[in-house]
Design a protein around this motif. Structure first.
Motif, PDB file in Angstrom:
ATOM      1  N   PRO A 172     -15.967 -31.239  52.133  1.00 54.50           N
ATOM      2  CA  PRO A 172     -15.911 -29.917  52.788  1.00 54.50           C
ATOM      3  C   PRO A 172     -14.485 -29.383  52.810  1.00 54.50           C
ATOM      4  CG  PRO A 172     -16.156 -31.659  54.426  1.00 54.50           C
ATOM      5  CD  PRO A 172     -16.297 -32.317  53.095  1.00 54.50           C
ATOM      6  N   ASP A 173     -14.346 -28.116  52.447  1.00 49.96           N
ATOM      7  CA  ASP A 173     -13.035 -27.467  52.419  1.00 49.96           C
ATOM      8  C   ASP A 173     -13.179 -26.085  53.052  1.00 49.96           C
ATOM      9  OD1 ASP A 173     -10.443 -26.728  51.946  1.00 49.96           O
ATOM     10  OD2 ASP A 173     -10.709 -26.352  49.808  1.00 49.96           O
ATOM     11  N   PHE A 174     -13.029 -26.048  54.388  1.00 49.91           N
ATOM     12  CA  PHE A 174     -13.196 -24.807  55.139  1.00 49.91           C
ATOM     13  C   PHE A 174     -11.918 -24.506  55.924  1.00 49.91           C
ATOM     14  CE2 PHE A 174     -17.474 -26.786  54.932  1.00 49.91           C
ATOM     15  CZ  PHE A 174     -18.051 -25.867  54.073  1.00 49.91           C
ATOM     16  N   GLY A 175     -11.656 -23.228  56.076  1.00 51.23           N
ATOM     17  CA  GLY A 175     -10.415 -22.809  56.711  1.00 51.23           C
ATOM     18  C   GLY A 175     -10.249 -23.273  58.148  1.00 51.23           C
ATOM     19  N   PHE A 176     -11.354 -23.329  58.901  1.00 53.42           N
ATOM     20  CA  PHE A 176     -11.228 -23.657  60.328  1.00 53.42           C
ATOM     21  C   PHE A 176     -10.770 -25.097  60.544  1.00 53.42           C
ATOM     22  CE2 PHE A 176     -15.386 -25.430  59.561  1.00 53.42           C
ATOM     23  CZ  PHE A 176     -15.471 -26.479  60.457  1.00 53.42           C
TER      24      PHE A 176
END
Length: 342
Positions: A172-176
């Motif tokens: 997973p690569d999410f900004g948050f």
């Protein structure tokens, strides 16, 4: 059920003959593409993009695109030379605690049935897995592909769960995830309280596919030629609370009410407000603000009525002294009576 594969579980020097059955089945309602006017099935032809001719399955090979419009063609002979040493065997590699296997790795489930005289070693492996509280990590070749899998026990039967390879799991690569978000201890405590209030035993039979049931109802109505009944609308979700704590408190009380528990109240009917009342206080405040304008107009009307009534009150006050003159005469008559007797 029909066996889709036959082989053997290799457990050390023990070989257990087994048959493989699909343990699950999809219940999705499937449709065909048809011509709207006459209901005829839509067929697709396998045609070659180069010569335009229709191609049979015997003339179809597998091609790997290497980019730039170039294709590498692989035939059945190329696949036949691949090293699938476990083509008819389920090789046990090791035994591990079940909690160490991430559920995201699980792919498809199969039942294993003992074949012929393999019942006793089958039961032996089954009971040993239960006693050790372990699952077996195995390799198996299914549909010309070697797969990682687990062997565990379900309802007295060995269950084979094929698994994805580790490099098939995305990261997973999410900004948050890079944001510095902090949760306040009271919010965390209330969230934990909500989890506790909603904790129960998992009973999968309680849950149903409402969409599939409604779709089947529509199909049955079409078949029977009756009027299609509109499914009941799902109850609208409650309006969002003012803040996170209010939403959590309200959720805890709703979960307790669903369980038949009485919400906590202070002694004498007072004490702290309930979570629901806390969550609704903001809504009531908004309603009061909306009602302020009409309230002012009503006050103005009452003031005007008071001003109109003032002259009438003053007139009544002037008439009152004339009515009080009679008691004064009676008093004078009482005082003059003794003088006449003398």
């Amino acid at each position: 059920m029909r066996a889709i594969w036959k082989g053997a579980v290799s457990f050390g020097l023990v070989s257990i003959g087994v048959k493989l059955y699909s343990a699950t089945e999809e219940k999705d309602i499937r449709f065909h593409q048809v011509h709207r006017e006459d209901g005829g099935r839509i067929r697709y032809k396998r045609t070659c993009s180069v010569c335009g001719e229709e191609v049979t399955y015997d003339d179809i090979a597998k091609g790997y695109d290497i980019g730039g419009g170039e294709m590498v063609i692989l035939t059945d002979e190329d696949f036949a030379d691949l090293p699938l040493t476990s083509s008819r065997a389920i090789d046990v590699l090791e035994f591990v605690p079940a909690e160490q296997v991430d559920p995201i790795l699980y792919n498809k489930a199969y039942f294993l049935e003992p074949e012929g005289a393999a019942t006793k070693p089958y039961v032996l492996l089954r009971d040993a897995l239960i006693d050790s509280e372990r699952v077996a990590i195995v390799k198996v070749a299914l549909r010309q592909r070697e797969q990682l899998a687990t062997l565990r026990v379900r309802e007295g039967v060995l269950l084979l769960n094929t698994m994805l390879w580790p490099d098939e799991i995305r990261t997973p690569d999410f900004g948050f995830l890079d944001e510095d978000l902090k949760v306040r201890p009271p919010e965390l405590a209330m969230a934990s309280s909500l989890i506790d209030s909603m904790t129960g035993e998992f009973e999968p039979d309680v849950f149903t596919d409402d969409y599939r049931a409604a779709l089947q109802e529509v199909i049955d109505a079409k078949v029977e030629g009756r009027e299609v009944v509109q499914p009941e609308e799902v109850e609208e979700a409650p309006a969002a609370a003012v803040d996170l704590m209010a939403a959590l408190k309200a959720s805890v009380e709703r979960a307790k009410t669903a369980r038949g528990e009485q919400p906590a109240r202070g002694s004498g009917g007072g004490g702290e407000p309930t979570p629901i009342s806390s969550a609704r206080s903001a809504q009531k405040a908004a309603e009061k603000k909306a009602a302020k304008a009409p309230a002012k107009k009503t006050t103005a009307k009452k003031t005007a009525e008071k001003k109109t009534a003032e002259p009438a009150k003053k007139t009544a006050a002037k008439k009152t002294p004339a009515k009080k003159a009679e008691p004064a005469k009676k008093t004078t008559a009482r005082k003059t009576a003794p003088r006449k007797s003398a």
